[in-house]
Enzyme design. Structure first.
Site, PDB file in Angstrom:
ATOM      1  N   HIS A 134       0.872  -1.169   0.000  1.00  0.00           N
ATOM      2  CA  HIS A 134       0.000   0.000   0.000  1.00  0.00           C
ATOM      3  C   HIS A 134       0.916   1.228   0.000  1.00  0.00           C
ATOM      4  O   HIS A 134       2.030   1.165   0.526  1.00  0.00           O
ATOM      5  CB  HIS A 134      -0.838  -0.045   1.280  1.00  0.00           C
ATOM      6  CG  HIS A 134      -1.941   0.954   1.356  1.00  0.00           C
ATOM      7  ND1 HIS A 134      -1.724   2.272   1.678  1.00  0.00           N
ATOM      8  CD2 HIS A 134      -3.276   0.819   1.175  1.00  0.00           C
ATOM      9  CE1 HIS A 134      -2.883   2.911   1.695  1.00  0.00           C
ATOM     10  NE2 HIS A 134      -3.842   2.055   1.390  1.00  0.00           N
ATOM     11  N   ASP A 211       2.909  -4.856   7.914  1.00  0.00           N
ATOM     12  CA  ASP A 211       1.706  -4.059   7.704  1.00  0.00           C
ATOM     13  C   ASP A 211       0.531  -5.014   7.840  1.00  0.00           C
ATOM     14  O   ASP A 211       0.252  -5.813   6.947  1.00  0.00           O
ATOM     15  CB  ASP A 211       1.749  -3.409   6.314  1.00  0.00           C
ATOM     16  CG  ASP A 211       0.417  -2.758   5.921  1.00  0.00           C
ATOM     17  OD1 ASP A 211      -0.564  -2.898   6.680  1.00  0.00           O
ATOM     18  OD2 ASP A 211       0.370  -2.127   4.857  1.00  0.00           O
ATOM     19  N   GLN A 214      -4.822  -5.433   6.768  1.00  0.00           N
ATOM     20  CA  GLN A 214      -5.865  -6.356   6.289  1.00  0.00           C
ATOM     21  C   GLN A 214      -5.818  -7.688   7.018  1.00  0.00           C
ATOM     22  O   GLN A 214      -6.773  -8.463   6.966  1.00  0.00           O
ATOM     23  CB  GLN A 214      -5.702  -6.602   4.781  1.00  0.00           C
ATOM     24  CG  GLN A 214      -5.783  -5.359   3.924  1.00  0.00           C
ATOM     25  CD  GLN A 214      -7.150  -4.706   3.968  1.00  0.00           C
ATOM     26  OE1 GLN A 214      -8.158  -5.337   4.278  1.00  0.00           O
ATOM     27  NE2 GLN A 214      -7.187  -3.429   3.653  1.00  0.00           N
ATOM     28  N   LYS A 237     -10.700  -1.010  10.285  1.00  0.00           N
ATOM     29  CA  LYS A 237     -10.778  -2.189   9.417  1.00  0.00           C
ATOM     30  C   LYS A 237     -11.032  -3.445  10.249  1.00  0.00           C
ATOM     31  O   LYS A 237     -11.088  -4.554   9.727  1.00  0.00           O
ATOM     32  CB  LYS A 237      -9.475  -2.345   8.616  1.00  0.00           C
ATOM     33  CG  LYS A 237      -9.263  -1.238   7.581  1.00  0.00           C
ATOM     34  CD  LYS A 237      -8.077  -1.554   6.698  1.00  0.00           C
ATOM     35  CE  LYS A 237      -7.485  -0.341   6.024  1.00  0.00           C
ATOM     36  NZ  LYS A 237      -8.312   0.231   4.962  1.00  0.00           N
ATOM     37  N   CYS A 375      -4.743   2.392  -3.805  1.00  0.00           N
ATOM     38  CA  CYS A 375      -3.512   2.903  -3.183  1.00  0.00           C
ATOM     39  C   CYS A 375      -2.340   1.947  -3.359  1.00  0.00           C
ATOM     40  O   CYS A 375      -1.453   1.864  -2.516  1.00  0.00           O
ATOM     41  CB  CYS A 375      -3.713   3.210  -1.697  1.00  0.00           C
ATOM     42  SG  CYS A 375      -4.760   4.630  -1.422  1.00  0.00           S
TER      43      CYS A 375
END
Lengths: 417, 151
Positions: A134, A211, A214, A237, A375
């Site tokens: 991202h 990261d 998600q 999220k 993104c």
């Protein structure tokens, strides 16, 4: 066989219709159709307990935290710190001192770039990211690179949408200072082999940032088992409020890192000659934090633990199979990202119809998807597309939602026939 | 379906399939690139101005049906017009898309371009329809190898 039996058992325990009733936003009609919300990778809907927690906080407990001597402040402080401990347990961190509240994944990564990267990374040093990052896991490192004269190395992605691990190993050198890689791709859903990526880096003494934006809503995350050095994710999220997120970092790193921002709450004493910083994790939490957001995120974590992450993962895996198969039957539809290891995120293009036209027409049928580059412009370039349509599923989505999506896609094809 | 047809009218779909003046102009007097960072749409407008008139106009690039057909119909609309007329057309087009739903617009001046009036109802898509026009405007202002962005 045993695995299959466990799967069946998990599925049988999972009552999606009951879960849907906990999410008020799902019950609405959009443009005359029942809402089909498939934009969960952008943000998730909130269950009633999270909404109630926010209302209750502002209705009864609202006060600033940590230094107040009055009842409301004590209640707020306790609720906020309890939320921190809930999150610690949820990702299995060793200590609550390793849980830093931030605004979201982006701020978490920027914090690491600023407080961990800047003091350690010098001219000629290398930072390794991947081609499926991202922008929020690219730009902070570019800024650091431009400031320090370091180099950014990029792990290539295969046609299936998987990281080239052989190339990754070759990128690791004695100049590599940090590896920063996404766990689950937000645009194509690939679940990267994070443990392996971390082991390879650690074998050379290189720290790894994950990261996890998600990952947290789809997988069971155990930061100790992963042995990652940093893990960043966003509350919104994860069925919690916007504006709050978490940076997990190993205590030894946090202790050695200078503060990110200066201000109130992150100090223990201030004179004009010398300021003493607060203990962990407060050293990294300058200013009044998003108190209700943190407490709301704690409530979201409670909800997920009651639903059971293992059951959620099993349910979503089955739903992903169903969606992949159903979408595969739509004429001219091409799925981008066909790894065998995917979370319930499906990106696709429909013939030569532009993703934005698809998105606008789906919306007219009450189907909410994301269209564009998500993104991840370098990844789009890798696959030679300007934009894709992305359907991202949460555990409250159903086969019925997949059918509505497919039906609406057939309408798109009719318009553009 | 009926309101969808208002956005995706036959004329728009036809221009999307077979865009007019979809080519480069080798001896262009102005060439400007337009970019919509929101969706990644990118197009280049080529202009050949002589004696205060649009002698030739064309575009290249990729985009959604709305942006491509808008660019195509724009080239057809300004071909042969004076620079002043082209500028008035730009203003009328922009006004049509920034006016409230159902508000009157300069239908006489806009002619066929009025098919884009339905885009008004889709705020997220207005920039798709106006990208080519903003790019043309920059080209008319004399930008050679310039670029504009919708953001």
């Amino acid at each position: 066989m045993e695995a299959a039996r466990v799967m069946v058992k998990l599925m049988a325990d999972f009552d999606v219709e009951r879960i849907r009733r906990d999410f008020p936003a799902l019950a609405q009609k959009v443009r005359g159709h029942g809402l089909v919300y498939l934009d969960n990778a952008a943000t998730t809907q909130k269950p009633k307990p999270v909404i109630d927690t926010l209302v209750e906080f502002y209705t009864t407990h609202n006060a600033n935290i940590h230094r107040g001597v009055h009842a409301l402040s004590e209640r707020s402080t306790q609720a906020y710190e309890e939320a921190r401990k809930k999150i610690q347990r949820f990702i299995n961190a060793e200590s609550h001192e390793e849980i830093v509240f931030v605004r979201g994944t982006t701020e978490g990564i920027n914090l690491v770039a600023h407080s961990f990267g800047r003091p350690r990374i010098h001219k000629g040093d290398e930072i390794v990211v991947s081609a499926m990052e991202h922008h929020s896991n690219i730009v902070p490192w570019q800024i650091l690179r431009d400031e320090t004269g370091a180099n950014l190395k990029v792990i290539p992605v295969s046609d299936e949408g998987e990281l080239d691990l052989a190339a990754y190993e070759r990128l690791l050198t004695e100049r590599t200072r940090l590896v920063s890689v996404v766990y689950v791709s937000n645009s194509i859903g690939t679940v990267n082999p994070m443990s392996l990526i971390i082991q390879k880096a650690h074998a050379r003494g290189i720290p790894v940032l994950v990261d996890g934006a998600q990952a947290v809503s789809h997988l069971m995350v155990d930061v100790q088992a992963l042995d990652c050095d940093f893990f960043a994710f966003s509350g919104h999220k994860l069925f919690g409020p916007t504006g709050v997120g978490v940076l997990y970092a190993k205590k030894a790193h946090l202790a050695a890192m200078p503060p990110y921002q200066g201000g109130g709450d992150m100090i223990s004493s201030v004179t004009f000659e010398k300021t003493r910083y607060n203990t962990l994790p407060y050293k990294f939490e300058a200013g009044t934090p998003h108190i209700s957001g943190g407490i709301g995120l704690g409530s979201a974590v409670d909800y997920l633990e009651r639903a059971g992450m293992e059951k959620i993962a099993a349910y979503e895996s089955e739903l992903l199979d169903y969606a992949t198969e159903a979408l595969g039957r739509v004429e001219d539809l091409r799925i981008i990202g066909t790894s065998r290891h995917k979370a319930s995120i499906v990106s696709f293009v429909l013939g030569d119809i532009h993703a934005h036209d698809v998105g606008t027409i789906l919306d007219r049928y009450g189907v909410a998807v994301r269209t564009g580059h998500h993104c991840t412009m370098p990844l789009m370039e890798r696959f030679g597309v300007a934009a894709t349509v992305r359907a991202s599923f949460a555990f409250y989505n159903t086969r019925r939602d997949v059918d509505s999506l497919v039906e609406a896609l057939n309408q798109v094809r009719k318009v553009f026939r | 379906m009926s309101d969808l047809r208002e956005l995706y009218q036959e004329m728009i779909l036809e221009h999307n399939k077979q865009p007019r003046n979809f080519r480069e102009i080798q001896d262009a007097t102005a060439r400007t690139e337009g970019f919509n960072p929101l969706c990644g749409d990118r197009l280049t407008v080529y202009l050949k101005i002589a004696g205060g008139r649009v002698k030739d106009v064309s575009f290249k690039g990729s985009g959604c049906a709305i942006s491509k057909s808008s660019a195509s119909m724009m080239t057809a609309a300004v071909m042969g017009r004076t620079v002043k007329e082209a500028e008035h057309l730009f203003q009328a087009f922009r006004d049509m898309l920034s006016s409230k739903k159902g508000a009157p617009f300069d239908a006489e001046r806009l002619g066929k371009l009025a098919v884009f009036s339905g885009v008004n109802e889709y705020p997220a898509r207005i920039k798709c329809a106006t990208l080519a026009w903003h790019t043309l405007r920059a080209a008319l202002d004399g930008g050679t190898d310039g670029s504009v962005s919708t953001e």
